[in-house]
Design a protein around this motif. Structure first.
Motif, PDB file in Angstrom:
ATOM      1  N   HIS A  77       9.283   4.748  -0.261  1.00  9.45           N
ATOM      2  CA  HIS A  77       7.854   5.428   0.017  1.00  9.45           C
ATOM      3  C   HIS A  77       7.387   5.243   1.254  1.00  9.45           C
ATOM      4  N   LEU A  78       5.766   6.149   0.798  1.00 13.13           N
ATOM      5  CA  LEU A  78       4.885   6.827   1.965  1.00 13.13           C
ATOM      6  C   LEU A  78       3.728   5.997   1.770  1.00 13.13           C
ATOM      7  N   LEU A  79       3.560   5.233   2.106  1.00 10.67           N
ATOM      8  CA  LEU A  79       2.629   3.796   1.919  1.00 10.67           C
ATOM      9  C   LEU A  79       1.159   4.621   3.185  1.00 10.67           C
ATOM     10  N   THR A 119       7.924  19.810   3.644  1.00 16.54           N
ATOM     11  CA  THR A 119       8.611  18.679   4.217  1.00 16.54           C
ATOM     12  C   THR A 119       9.165  17.897   3.339  1.00 16.54           C
ATOM     13  N   THR A 120       9.950  16.983   3.556  1.00 19.26           N
ATOM     14  CA  THR A 120       9.925  15.707   2.849  1.00 19.26           C
ATOM     15  C   THR A 120       9.619  14.076   2.902  1.00 19.26           C
ATOM     16  N   LEU A 121       9.463  13.909   1.568  1.00 20.24           N
ATOM     17  CA  LEU A 121       8.508  11.966   1.421  1.00 20.24           C
ATOM     18  C   LEU A 121       9.421  11.308   2.832  1.00 20.24           C
ATOM     19  N   GLY A 122      10.817  11.579   2.796  1.00 19.83           N
ATOM     20  CA  GLY A 122      11.217  10.556   3.988  1.00 19.83           C
ATOM     21  C   GLY A 122      11.223  10.497   5.266  1.00 19.83           C
ATOM     22  N   ASP A 123      11.079  11.805   5.586  1.00 19.29           N
ATOM     23  CA  ASP A 123      10.928  13.098   7.280  1.00 19.29           C
ATOM     24  C   ASP A 123       8.997  12.442   7.357  1.00 19.29           C
ATOM     25  N   LEU A 124       8.426  13.056   6.550  1.00 18.30           N
ATOM     26  CA  LEU A 124       6.954  12.240   6.770  1.00 18.30           C
ATOM     27  C   LEU A 124       6.272  10.584   6.875  1.00 18.30           C
ATOM     28  N   ALA A 125       7.325   9.811   6.082  1.00 12.24           N
ATOM     29  CA  ALA A 125       7.371   8.559   6.095  1.00 12.24           C
ATOM     30  C   ALA A 125       7.117   7.913   7.583  1.00 12.24           C
ATOM     31  N   VAL A 126       8.042   8.430   8.550  1.00  8.00           N
ATOM     32  CA  VAL A 126       8.366   8.434   9.742  1.00  8.00           C
ATOM     33  C   VAL A 126       7.582   8.064  10.352  1.00  8.00           C
ATOM     34  N   SER A 127       7.080   8.973  10.813  1.00  6.44           N
ATOM     35  CA  SER A 127       5.842   8.767  11.083  1.00  6.44           C
ATOM     36  C   SER A 127       3.767   8.337  10.365  1.00  6.44           C
ATOM     37  N   GLU A 128       4.609   8.779   9.028  1.00  9.48           N
ATOM     38  CA  GLU A 128       2.477   8.563   8.531  1.00  9.48           C
ATOM     39  C   GLU A 128       2.294   7.048   7.875  1.00  9.48           C
ATOM     40  N   LYS A 136      12.301   3.393   8.449  1.00 11.24           N
ATOM     41  CA  LYS A 136      13.848   3.922   7.194  1.00 11.24           C
ATOM     42  C   LYS A 136      13.762   5.062   6.409  1.00 11.24           C
ATOM     43  N   LYS A 137      12.770   5.745   7.324  1.00 17.29           N
ATOM     44  CA  LYS A 137      12.124   6.952   6.369  1.00 17.29           C
ATOM     45  C   LYS A 137      11.922   6.366   4.833  1.00 17.29           C
ATOM     46  N   GLY A 138      11.134   5.510   4.826  1.00 22.78           N
ATOM     47  CA  GLY A 138      10.372   4.541   3.990  1.00 22.78           C
ATOM     48  C   GLY A 138      11.248   3.638   2.411  1.00 22.78           C
ATOM     49  N   ASP A 139      12.425   3.818   3.550  1.00 17.96           N
ATOM     50  CA  ASP A 139      13.648   3.259   2.447  1.00 17.96           C
ATOM     51  C   ASP A 139      13.677   1.688   1.980  1.00 17.96           C
ATOM     52  N   LEU A 140      13.425   1.543   1.153  1.00 16.10           N
ATOM     53  CA  LEU A 140      13.179  -0.049   0.654  1.00 16.10           C
ATOM     54  C   LEU A 140      14.602  -0.527  -0.001  1.00 16.10           C
ATOM     55  N   GLY A 141      16.198  -0.083  -0.162  1.00 14.80           N
ATOM     56  CA  GLY A 141      16.962  -0.016  -0.674  1.00 14.80           C
ATOM     57  C   GLY A 141      16.534  -0.224  -2.012  1.00 14.80           C
ATOM     58  N   PHE A 142      18.059  -1.006  -2.584  1.00 14.69           N
ATOM     59  CA  PHE A 142      17.722  -1.767  -4.019  1.00 14.69           C
ATOM     60  C   PHE A 142      16.518  -2.515  -4.447  1.00 14.69           C
ATOM     61  N   SER A 172      -1.495  -3.728  -0.999  1.00 19.32           N
ATOM     62  CA  SER A 172      -1.133  -3.116  -0.008  1.00 19.32           C
ATOM     63  C   SER A 172      -1.522  -1.688   0.341  1.00 19.32           C
ATOM     64  N   GLY A 173      -2.167  -1.094  -1.074  1.00 22.09           N
ATOM     65  CA  GLY A 173      -2.943   0.175  -0.791  1.00 22.09           C
ATOM     66  C   GLY A 173      -2.364   1.030  -1.183  1.00 22.09           C
ATOM     67  N   VAL A 174      -2.146   2.733  -1.009  1.00 22.70           N
ATOM     68  CA  VAL A 174      -0.847   3.954  -1.724  1.00 22.70           C
ATOM     69  C   VAL A 174      -0.673   4.218  -1.108  1.00 22.70           C
ATOM     70  N   HIS A 175       0.386   4.648  -2.472  1.00 20.72           N
ATOM     71  CA  HIS A 175       1.923   5.308  -2.044  1.00 20.72           C
ATOM     72  C   HIS A 175       2.478   6.647  -2.835  1.00 20.72           C
ATOM     73  N   LEU A 176       3.212   6.267  -2.227  1.00 21.18           N
ATOM     74  CA  LEU A 176       4.379   7.516  -2.866  1.00 21.18           C
ATOM     75  C   LEU A 176       5.971   7.043  -2.877  1.00 21.18           C
ATOM     76  N   ILE A 177       5.431   7.838  -4.205  1.00 21.21           N
ATOM     77  CA  ILE A 177       7.125   6.962  -4.703  1.00 21.21           C
ATOM     78  C   ILE A 177       8.394   7.856  -4.279  1.00 21.21           C
ATOM     79  N   GLN A 178       9.339   7.682  -4.296  1.00 18.79           N
ATOM     80  CA  GLN A 178      10.699   9.036  -4.642  1.00 18.79           C
ATOM     81  C   GLN A 178      11.819   7.871  -4.801  1.00 18.79           C
ATOM     82  N   ARG A 179      12.264   8.143  -6.037  1.00 23.56           N
ATOM     83  CA  ARG A 179      13.577   7.663  -6.728  1.00 23.56           C
ATOM     84  C   ARG A 179      14.331   7.921  -5.554  1.00 23.56           C
TER      85      ARG A 179
END
Ligand SMILES: O=C(N[C@H](Cc1nc2ccccc2[nH]1)C(=O)O)c1cc2ccccc2s1
Length: 179
Positions: A77-79, A119-128, A136-142, A172-179
């Protein structure tokens, strides 16, 4: 057991992922040529295959709906936090003062860049992303039911593997989530 078409898997046309019960491992099979091999064929899109395997195969190799035990899914996710967030601070910004409306506009900009394929959600998450998972590129694990805030869980479990949500609001705020 057969799996969805190779389009989801990143394998070249005609190839599919199957499961060897004897070795409890996935293997790659081409029904037309009867070829089978332990490693994916040469022109496989390994990024797509990785995502496919992460959502269709647990490390033990057994295909399972949720992976890592029944009923679990894996998301990134990107928060974007705002001044009303539960903890209006992050690795990005010590004191977050933007309004929720501003946070939603920022997130919609990210959503457009992801949807356009720029771009991808993971790549954006790293900086944003204002979540510590950014590194971890927004990875929350299982995670399963009851692990995350309800609005996040409901949105995440409604996604198809690989799909990106719209704007999801939590304390927590507003999110984009990728499954
Ligand atoms: O709650 C976390 N981080 C919070 C922000 C946040 N709030 C969330 C609410 C739902 C899902 C993810 C969320 N991340 C923070 O940094 O203030 C988590 C960070 C990480 C990092 C790795 C794996 C899971 C998690 S859950």
């Amino acid at each position: 057991k057969r799996y969805p078409t190779q389009a989801d898997s990143g394998l070249p046309s005609g190839w599919e992922v199957r499961h060897s019960n004897s070795k409890n491992l996935p293997y790659y099979f081409n029904p037309a040529t009867k070829e089978s091999r332990w490693e994916p064929p040469a022109d496989t899109n390994t990024e797509t295959l990785k995502l496919y395997m992460a959502t269709h195969h647990t490390p033990a190799g057994r295909p399972e709906a949720g992976g890592q035990g029944e009923g679990k899914i894996r998301c990134s996710h990107l928060l974007v936090k705002h001044r009303g967030s539960r903890r209006p601070s992050s690795w990005r910004e010590a004191e977050i003062t933007r309004s929720k409306e501003e946070a939603i506009e920022i997130l919609k900009g990210h959503e457009q860049r992801i949807q356009s394929g720029e771009t991808t959600l993971g790549d954006l998450a790293v900086s944003e992303s204002d979540c510590s998972s950014a590194r971890k590129k927004g990875d929350l694990g299982f995670f399963g039911h009851g692990d995350m805030q309800k609005e996040f869980e409901d949105a995440a479990f409604a996604l198809e593997p690989g799909q990106v949500s719209g704007v999801v609001e939590t304390a927590s705020g507003v999110h984009l989530i990728q499954r």
